[in-house]
Design a protein around this motif. Sequence first.
Motif, PDB file in Angstrom:
ATOM      1  N   CYS A   1       0.947   0.976  -2.087  1.00  0.00           N
ATOM      2  CA  CYS A   1       1.123  -0.458  -1.898  1.00  0.00           C
ATOM      3  C   CYS A   1       0.298  -0.900  -0.689  1.00  0.00           C
ATOM      4  O   CYS A   1      -0.065  -0.097   0.168  1.00  0.00           O
ATOM      5  CB  CYS A   1       2.597  -0.801  -1.667  1.00  0.00           C
TER       6      CYS A   1
ATOM      7  N   LEU B   1       7.712   0.579  -1.578  1.00  0.00           N
ATOM      8  CA  LEU B   1       7.841  -0.383  -2.667  1.00  0.00           C
ATOM      9  C   LEU B   1       7.598  -1.784  -2.125  1.00  0.00           C
ATOM     10  O   LEU B   1       7.893  -2.057  -0.955  1.00  0.00           O
ATOM     11  CB  LEU B   1       9.240  -0.313  -3.288  1.00  0.00           C
TER      12      LEU B   1
ATOM     13  N   SER C   1      14.079  -1.373  -1.162  1.00  0.00           N
ATOM     14  CA  SER C   1      14.040  -2.206  -2.361  1.00  0.00           C
ATOM     15  C   SER C   1      15.213  -1.851  -3.270  1.00  0.00           C
ATOM     16  O   SER C   1      15.654  -0.691  -3.312  1.00  0.00           O
ATOM     17  CB  SER C   1      12.724  -1.962  -3.103  1.00  0.00           C
TER      18      SER C   1
ATOM     19  N   PHE D   1       5.479   7.952  -7.881  1.00  0.00           N
ATOM     20  CA  PHE D   1       6.596   7.011  -8.003  1.00  0.00           C
ATOM     21  C   PHE D   1       7.936   7.683  -8.231  1.00  0.00           C
ATOM     22  O   PHE D   1       8.827   7.111  -8.856  1.00  0.00           O
ATOM     23  CB  PHE D   1       6.318   6.031  -9.159  1.00  0.00           C
TER      24      PHE D   1
ATOM     25  N   GLN E   1       8.923   1.393 -12.295  1.00  0.00           N
ATOM     26  CA  GLN E   1       7.624   2.063 -12.333  1.00  0.00           C
ATOM     27  C   GLN E   1       6.714   1.382 -13.349  1.00  0.00           C
ATOM     28  O   GLN E   1       5.523   1.130 -13.087  1.00  0.00           O
ATOM     29  CB  GLN E   1       7.785   3.531 -12.730  1.00  0.00           C
TER      30      GLN E   1
ATOM     31  N   ARG F   1      14.514   1.205  -5.423  1.00  0.00           N
ATOM     32  CA  ARG F   1      14.364   2.542  -4.842  1.00  0.00           C
ATOM     33  C   ARG F   1      15.505   3.442  -5.311  1.00  0.00           C
ATOM     34  O   ARG F   1      16.674   3.037  -5.331  1.00  0.00           O
ATOM     35  CB  ARG F   1      14.346   2.467  -3.316  1.00  0.00           C
TER      36      ARG F   1
ATOM     37  N   LEU G   1       5.440  -1.923 -12.118  1.00  0.00           N
ATOM     38  CA  LEU G   1       4.354  -1.756 -11.150  1.00  0.00           C
ATOM     39  C   LEU G   1       3.031  -1.468 -11.861  1.00  0.00           C
ATOM     40  O   LEU G   1       1.980  -2.014 -11.508  1.00  0.00           O
ATOM     41  CB  LEU G   1       4.680  -0.625 -10.177  1.00  0.00           C
TER      42      LEU G   1
ATOM     43  N   VAL H   1      10.976   5.578  -7.363  1.00  0.00           N
ATOM     44  CA  VAL H   1      11.090   4.282  -8.024  1.00  0.00           C
ATOM     45  C   VAL H   1      11.844   4.429  -9.339  1.00  0.00           C
ATOM     46  O   VAL H   1      11.570   5.345 -10.118  1.00  0.00           O
ATOM     47  CB  VAL H   1       9.689   3.685  -8.297  1.00  0.00           C
TER      48      VAL H   1
END
Length: 399
Positions: free
Chosen positions: A33, A51, A81, A102, A110, A84, A113, A105
């Motif tokens: 990120c 995240l 987040s 990830f 995922q 998470r 994203l 996540v």
Amino acid sequence: MARRPRERKARGASVVGARFEVTVGPVAHGGHCVARVAEAGNRVVFVRHALPGEQVVVEVTEGTEGDGFWRGDAVEVRTPSPDRVPAPCPYAGPELCGGCDFQHVALPAQRDLKAAVVREQLVRLGGLAEDDPLVAGLVVEAVDGDQEGLRWRTRMRYVGLPGGAQGLHVHRSSEVVEIDDCRIAHPRALEVVEGVRDDGPTAPVVEQVAAQGTEREFAVDADGFWQVHPGAPGVLVGTVLELLGPRPGEAVLDLYAGVGVFAAFLADRVGERGRVVAVEGDLAACGHARGNLVGLPQARVAQGSVDRVLRESYDEPFDLVVLDPPREGARRKVVEQVVDRAPRAVAYVACDPAALARDVATFADLGYRLSALRAFDLFPMTHHVECVALLTKTGVDLR
């Protein structure tokens, strides 16, 4: 374990090891990120293990005072987040195995994203509008064959370690983490361990692919290219057939054809009055393709780089083209050669959204528009995503 970043020309004093508190921005292509370090003049830092929206402490892993951007890991999460989750693998995290991006996540997030990355690349590099329905409506689809994002990788390459142990590399590093069980490895994965004595070539393996009611077997080298997610070959073949709608008697080019998976199914659809030419650069893959296409006289294999083969031969019109290029994409020379054959439609299978977007822009320059797009989560827990795009001649109605 000390990290040894890949060497790059120093542009001032190193800032590796420095820590800063940042607010994490949007996801970017590559599994990280974007954030900005206020104390360093809003310097961009690409942060792994974070995240969007989180407040984290980032530790710089690569960078000097003069660099335009830094790389770093989120080593402390101050405000997590809602997406998470605890990583299912104990080897995922800063300074550990770099294979997954990830693990921290939730699986639906995922995919969100990954969809955001594909959209951003198509807008920034592909020249599409943000409100284009194909862009705005894109979702990354789950594919059968994994266990909640785990146990899907059917081919694994480990690093041999002393005492018979094996490991995987730290992200962007030569360091190796010893691994007793990779959580994304399929229970029956074909394994290669680097540094272990090689007893010579192994026998080819036979893979089965089922798509649209047809099932075929394909021979491939044990260390040759094959989609590693169990559900990938079937869903990709099925999607290509659905988007192209091959008709009896049509002529098809299958470029970067591998061992002939698309070519075989396309040959079935165009029939003996049709024609399929599979072009592949790898000599071993071509040998397997010829064997895999036995019984399909309408299909033939041409060995050589796609650029060279198209430059020197097969310059007649073709109705359909399948493009399944390596990560760098087809690039302009090949796209121009494809357009020169005036196909009514091109199916583009892409493992890299940036390369896809650049080639989509080139096709647009040459009179082909993006008319359909699907994306599949064939690499859960990583940033990778597979797309299938349909490009059609401007003004052509495929109905």
